[in-house]
Design an enzyme around this catalytic site. Sequence first.
Site, PDB file in Angstrom:
ATOM      1  N   GLY A  47       0.767  -1.251   0.000  1.00 39.23           N
ATOM      2  CA  GLY A  47       0.000   0.000   0.000  1.00 39.23           C
ATOM      3  C   GLY A  47       0.792   1.292   0.000  1.00 39.23           C
ATOM      4  CD  GLU A 101       1.630   0.551   7.670  1.00 47.15           C
ATOM      5  OE1 GLU A 101       1.178   0.671   6.511  1.00 47.15           O
ATOM      6  OE2 GLU A 101       1.437  -0.456   8.359  1.00 47.15           O
ATOM      7  CG  ASP A 102      -0.873   1.775   3.256  1.00 48.76           C
ATOM      8  OD1 ASP A 102      -0.555   1.409   4.412  1.00 48.76           O
ATOM      9  OD2 ASP A 102      -1.457   1.004   2.462  1.00 48.76           O
ATOM     10  CG  ASP A 105      -8.314  -0.054   9.989  1.00 45.92           C
ATOM     11  OD1 ASP A 105      -8.934   0.134  11.034  1.00 45.92           O
ATOM     12  OD2 ASP A 105      -8.861  -0.520   8.978  1.00 45.92           O
ATOM     13  CE  LYS A 133      -9.667   3.342   7.591  1.00 43.90           C
ATOM     14  NZ  LYS A 133     -10.149   1.993   7.196  1.00 43.90           N
ATOM     15  CG  PHE A 154     -12.375  -0.206   2.554  1.00 43.08           C
ATOM     16  CD1 PHE A 154     -11.374  -0.912   3.195  1.00 43.08           C
ATOM     17  CD2 PHE A 154     -12.437  -0.245   1.162  1.00 43.08           C
ATOM     18  CE1 PHE A 154     -10.439  -1.656   2.474  1.00 43.08           C
ATOM     19  CE2 PHE A 154     -11.512  -0.992   0.429  1.00 43.08           C
ATOM     20  CZ  PHE A 154     -10.519  -1.695   1.087  1.00 43.08           C
ATOM     21  CG  ASP A 161      -5.576  -3.484  -2.495  1.00 42.71           C
ATOM     22  OD1 ASP A 161      -5.143  -3.137  -1.376  1.00 42.71           O
ATOM     23  OD2 ASP A 161      -5.921  -4.648  -2.754  1.00 42.71           O
ATOM     24  NE  ARG A 167      -2.078  -2.853  -4.442  1.00 42.41           N
ATOM     25  CZ  ARG A 167      -2.173  -3.024  -3.119  1.00 42.41           C
ATOM     26  NH1 ARG A 167      -2.062  -1.990  -2.315  1.00 42.41           N
ATOM     27  NH2 ARG A 167      -2.388  -4.223  -2.620  1.00 42.41           N
TER      28      ARG A 167
HETATM   29  P1  5GP Z   1      -4.217  -2.382  10.473  1.00 41.78           P
HETATM   30  O1  5GP Z   1      -3.241  -3.513  10.680  1.00 41.78           O
HETATM   31  O2  5GP Z   1      -3.788  -1.073  11.104  1.00 41.78           O
HETATM   32  O3  5GP Z   1      -5.615  -2.764  10.822  1.00 41.78           O
HETATM   33  O4  5GP Z   1      -4.291  -2.137   8.926  1.00 41.78           O
HETATM   34  C1  5GP Z   1      -3.184  -1.784   8.266  1.00 41.78           C
HETATM   35  C2  5GP Z   1      -3.192  -2.172   6.818  1.00 41.78           C
HETATM   36  O5  5GP Z   1      -4.489  -2.581   6.350  1.00 41.78           O
HETATM   37  C3  5GP Z   1      -2.803  -0.985   6.009  1.00 41.78           C
HETATM   38  O6  5GP Z   1      -1.414  -0.897   5.851  1.00 41.78           O
HETATM   39  C4  5GP Z   1      -3.558  -1.220   4.723  1.00 41.78           C
HETATM   40  O7  5GP Z   1      -2.782  -2.021   3.871  1.00 41.78           O
HETATM   41  C5  5GP Z   1      -4.804  -1.963   5.145  1.00 41.78           C
HETATM   42  N1  5GP Z   1      -5.926  -1.013   5.335  1.00 41.78           N
HETATM   43  C6  5GP Z   1      -6.368  -0.475   6.486  1.00 41.78           C
HETATM   44  N2  5GP Z   1      -7.397   0.367   6.283  1.00 41.78           N
HETATM   45  C7  5GP Z   1      -7.605   0.374   4.945  1.00 41.78           C
HETATM   46  C8  5GP Z   1      -8.531   1.069   4.090  1.00 41.78           C
HETATM   47  O8  5GP Z   1      -9.373   1.875   4.492  1.00 41.78           O
HETATM   48  N3  5GP Z   1      -8.418   0.801   2.754  1.00 41.78           N
HETATM   49  C9  5GP Z   1      -7.513  -0.068   2.239  1.00 41.78           C
HETATM   50  N4  5GP Z   1      -7.505  -0.234   0.923  1.00 41.78           N
HETATM   51  N5  5GP Z   1      -6.621  -0.729   3.006  1.00 41.78           N
HETATM   52  C10 5GP Z   1      -6.672  -0.511   4.346  1.00 41.78           C
HETATM   53 MG    MG Z   2      -0.240  -1.274   4.423  1.00 42.25          MG
END
Ligand code: 5GP
Ligand code: MG
Length: 178
Positions: A47, A101-102, A105, A133, A154, A161, A167
């Site tokens: 991402g 990090e992109d 969440d 978030k 989301f 993606d 992407r």
């Molecule tokens: P976490 O581990 O913090 O729950 O999520 C991290 C990863 O999940 C991010 O690096 C990303 O790749 C994916 N992710 C989290 N939220 C989103 C979102 O709103 N859209 C997309 N496309 N990917 C997300």
């Molecule tokens: Mg990611």
Amino acid sequence: MEIHLHNKTFTPYISESEIQQSVKNIAKKISNNYKNETPLFLGVLNGSFIFCADLLKEYKHACNISFIKLASYEQTTSTGTVNELIGLNEDLTNRTVIVLEDIVDTGNTLEKIVEILKQQPIKEFKIATLFLKPDVYKKEIFIDYVGLEIKNNFIVGYGLDYDGLGRNLKEVYKLKEN
Ligand code: 5GP
Ligand code: MG
């Protein structure tokens, strides 16, 4: 204008110029802190690849870049378990590592990365994320640089993606609620 990816509809959410401004702000803040050493940026694939490229183009001092690949998302919800697909393969002795990090969440991915970095003989690590978030993030790990805080939507685009698609979009879209 709405777009369709697979079976879902997405609406425009964050413009290209707003994203670019946030990337520039992060680059500037990091630049001010690391004029006298060469940080190693660590991009989290897939991402963050566009964020990494744009950030590095805005970063005006010496730096290195490397990547790590983890996976946690399936469709549009986090599975909670995070797998390491491409690990670290450089010597990180005494390095300042800045994780790129992109989006953060739940923070599960971040937690895993921090776990990995704590096993390395690094000097210190910092965390930068383009999107956060805050309503979902429940971890204690401090995030040093945040581009934009967003609601619990989301999103796709700018590297992010939905099931492999989206992407390459220059702007960010959010999933349309029905
Ligand atoms: P976490 O581990 O913090 O729950 O999520 C991290 C990863 O999940 C991010 O690096 C990303 O790749 C994916 N992710 C989290 N939220 C989103 C979102 O709103 N859209 C997309 N496309 N990917 C997300
Ligand atoms: Mg990611």
